[in-house]
Design a protein around this motif. Sequence first.
Motif, short mmCIF file in Angstrom:
data_model
loop_
_atom_site.label_atom_id
_atom_site.label_comp_id
_atom_site.label_asym_id
_atom_site.label_seq_id
_atom_site.Cartn_x
_atom_site.Cartn_y
_atom_site.Cartn_z
N ALA A 1 43.89 31.64 46.25
CA ALA A 1 43.06 31.17 45.14
C ALA A 1 42.18 32.31 44.63
O ALA A 1 42.01 32.50 43.42
CB ALA A 1 42.23 29.99 45.58
N LEU A 2 41.62 33.07 45.57
CA LEU A 2 40.80 34.22 45.17
C LEU A 2 41.65 35.26 44.44
O LEU A 2 41.21 35.88 43.46
CB LEU A 2 40.15 34.86 46.39
N ALA B 1 32.37 36.86 51.16
CA ALA B 1 33.62 36.09 51.15
C ALA B 1 34.55 36.61 52.24
O ALA B 1 35.19 35.82 52.95
CB ALA B 1 34.30 36.19 49.78
N VAL C 1 42.43 29.48 50.51
CA VAL C 1 41.38 30.18 49.76
C VAL C 1 41.82 31.57 49.32
O VAL C 1 41.55 32.01 48.21
CB VAL C 1 40.09 30.26 50.61
N ILE D 1 32.92 39.48 38.84
CA ILE D 1 33.69 38.33 39.33
C ILE D 1 35.16 38.71 39.47
O ILE D 1 35.82 38.38 40.47
CB ILE D 1 33.56 37.14 38.34
N VAL E 1 44.00 34.80 42.52
CA VAL E 1 44.24 34.40 41.13
C VAL E 1 43.24 35.10 40.21
O VAL E 1 43.58 35.53 39.11
CB VAL E 1 44.13 32.86 40.98
N LEU E 2 42.01 35.25 40.70
CA LEU E 2 40.97 35.90 39.90
C LEU E 2 41.41 37.29 39.43
O LEU E 2 41.12 37.70 38.31
CB LEU E 2 39.69 36.05 40.73
N GLY F 1 44.47 38.18 39.03
CA GLY F 1 45.69 38.14 38.24
C GLY F 1 45.47 37.73 36.79
O GLY F 1 46.36 37.86 35.97
N ILE F 2 44.28 37.20 36.49
CA ILE F 2 44.02 36.76 35.12
C ILE F 2 43.85 37.97 34.20
O ILE F 2 43.13 38.90 34.54
CB ILE F 2 42.77 35.85 35.09
N TYR G 1 33.35 35.40 55.50
CA TYR G 1 33.70 33.98 55.68
C TYR G 1 35.15 33.84 56.11
O TYR G 1 35.47 33.15 57.07
CB TYR G 1 33.46 33.20 54.39
N LEU G 2 36.04 34.54 55.37
CA LEU G 2 37.47 34.39 55.64
C LEU G 2 37.83 34.92 57.02
O LEU G 2 38.67 34.36 57.71
CB LEU G 2 38.28 35.13 54.57
#
Lengths: 315, 288, 271
Positions: A133-134, A114, A130, A178, A136-137, A139-140, A117-118
């Motif tokens: 958004a990543l 990843a 993106v 993840i 956020v993973l 922060g949950i 890619y970025l």
Amino acid sequence: MAITSSWRAYSDSKAMRASAIKRGTPRGIGERLIEFSLTGCGLLSVLTTLGILSVLVIETIPFFRQVSLAEFLGDSQWTPLFAEKHFGIWPLLVGTLMTMLVAICVALPLGLFAAIYLSEFAKPRTRQIVKPALEVLAGIPTIVYGYFALVVVTPMLQKIVPGLAGFNALSPGIVMGIMIVPMISSISEDALHAVPNGLREGAYALGAGRNATIFRVVLPAARGGISVAVLLAIARAIGETMIVAIAAGQQPRLTFDPRVPVETMTAYIVQVSMGDTPHGTLGYQSIFAVGAALFVVTFVINALGHRMARHAVSS
Amino acid sequence: MRHATRNRRRERFWESFFRKICLAAVALPLLILAGLLLNVLLDAAQRIDWSFISSYPSRKPALAGILPALVGSFYLVSLTAAIALPLGIGAAIYLQEYRGRSRIASLIEVNIANLAGVPSVIYGLLGLGLFVRTVGMGRSLIAGACTLALLVMPIVIMTAREALRTVPNTLREAAFALGATRWQAIRRVVMPQALPSILTGAILAISRAIGETAPLIVVGALTFVTFLPDGIDAPFTALPIQIFNWVSRPQKAFLYNAAAGIVVLLATMLVLNAIAVYFRHRLQRRWS
Amino acid sequence: MSRPRKPTIELPPVVSFPDDQTKVRARGLNAWFGDKQVLFDVSIDVPSQGVTAIIGPSGCGKSTFVRCVNRMHELVESARLSGEVSLDGESVYGADVDPVLLRRRVGMVFQKPNPFPTMSIRDNVLAGLKLTKTLDKSTAEQNVEQALSQAALWNEVRDRLDEPGGSLSGGQQQRLCIARALAVQPDVLLMDEPCSALDPIATAHIEDLLHTLKEHYTIVIVTHNMQQAARVSDMTAFFLSGELIEFSPTSETFTAPRHQRTEEYITGKFG
């Protein structure tokens, strides 16, 4: 002109001011008080560290009066809540390491690719969308991941992996992986970004293709930063609590089979805390002993990571 | 040149293949995230309604609600913010504005970096040993809040410090040249400028505090509470604790409750972040 | 082309003034950043009347010198100094001097306009005043108008005082910064290359402004632009490698420099 007359007034008032640069008012005291309290705020973080150390030491000492260090490091069973008590840390340690390993096996390739890619492929606009958004993973809340591991991932894996128990190391490990992806990807991306463009251009000028440039030039140049990412991710996975407490089970057993229930160090602390273990008992002290072990392990890995990070920056 | 074309064609195939792998590495976690949210929403739909939010826990899943946990989380996070934000921002001001490179400052800095890596469950042990036992707060709301405050403090300090760092030095100099004392320069010039970013960091820290479970379990949050906390020394529960309690039950119906609780938790965090984005936007627009 | 001959009687390259005509006086001033010394034994009498320009190649210590006058030098980490600076005969580095109070008497304008971005035009002007006292509304309005008028900005911004300071053009921003410094009613105005970030029209505005301001303030302007120094100043100080080489009436500095190095600099032999 009106302005001119007011200018006169200006000059007059200036002339009337006596020596105006000498310290007169006690204004300095207020300033110093503020600086003093701000220093206090800064020192609070040092006190927090001292607090952690002393709490762990104070409760761990009585534990080791009753349990020898040889048993703690030598016994292969951990049964502090049973009638026949054993205090060997290995089952908890192995449970912790196994979930961590699964997590890293998931997070490292995903996070690294990843990051590539970025940093190497994505257009700035894509990147802008993106990346958050990543994030956020990360922060949950982990309790949500725990639910996900137990309710969704384990049943799904049970269809693929034969003999997978309802509680196991595999499912929480994958979910934890993840969760850690953004941690690895963001630190690695910073490292890839820091590779000077001249190196890439140098490789292209030699006729190297894109893949060769990335694998032979960019990744090796960024390996310091990537190692830091992995170390910090390892420490994070070792210290992660709720996912494993919910989905890995609470059976401390010395096994390397990721399909059966295990217990991690963190999950043990939660398990004892959920029950009613009175202050002063060996069970109560044992969570501090486990906590101390956990602290030492994560501290060493983190410190190593920070040290490497400084090294990577300076070189 | 011709000779090389076949080689080059193969190379290009691998290049586009690798690019797709990398794209997949970005997409997969995001898809999983989407799947997770969808799944939770579907499960939550079985239970979530107004009575879920306004009811007390019950042994019957269909009657069990989340009110004490919601109220508990609200109190807990408010207290945490009231403790952690002033202290954390104060520490950041100290580090960034007062002691640029002194030895104490670099000690504090290394220390904060290390604290940020300490597992949250260990903060729970700190809270249990220090606030619950030594200070004698008992298993109370304030003990939980103090614990969470210490836990999120490194986040507050690091983000606030970053925010202060972005304030150009020329503005500080301008303030000093007008005869401002250090504190006046900070309060009137530096802080207003850094506020939007500090606010973002604060919300980040508070979001973290709302979702934290393990330290609260260790400090001794209750899992079955049929009353609302009536003071800072009252026993308490919180959203993630209630969710954990329901996840640990074997009955399927309680899992729906857990999913519904998760939706409430995530919605709270979402609202909080939306508020932060709104304020940030407003503050920044006012100045440009 | 022939240059005017050097006078046969050697004049001292650095002129001095009697006490009652001197506003700022430096004696044996040395300044360092870490181990690097940037000012060497500078002694100068800045006269109360008129504009004093400080010229010299970049890195010669011009800015450091003015920052020693309002004690901004010491805000930089690792900065040190020795020697003596006085304002109206009163030592600026005396043990009982509060640098904060000193800076309220010695205003400063910086190279790049730096209005406070979080404040309106009005609040920018009042920023310095609000530090010392609470202002009632009418006094505040009066002060704003006075300061902005002095900075020749009032007519351009009178209808938009509540807009942010950052909304102005570069030249206007710099005049706002001047107004901000004037509002505190300083005795001395230090200007550290105030026009180097501005276009020629904005520069001309500021230079015009200096002609009126010098009636009421002692002005010290650092500039790398020799034409500017010649246009606006009454006295010129030439710094080279941290030393004060020459301090003379501007009319002489540029026509009959007293020091060889000054002549070489103004004729463009180095710089």
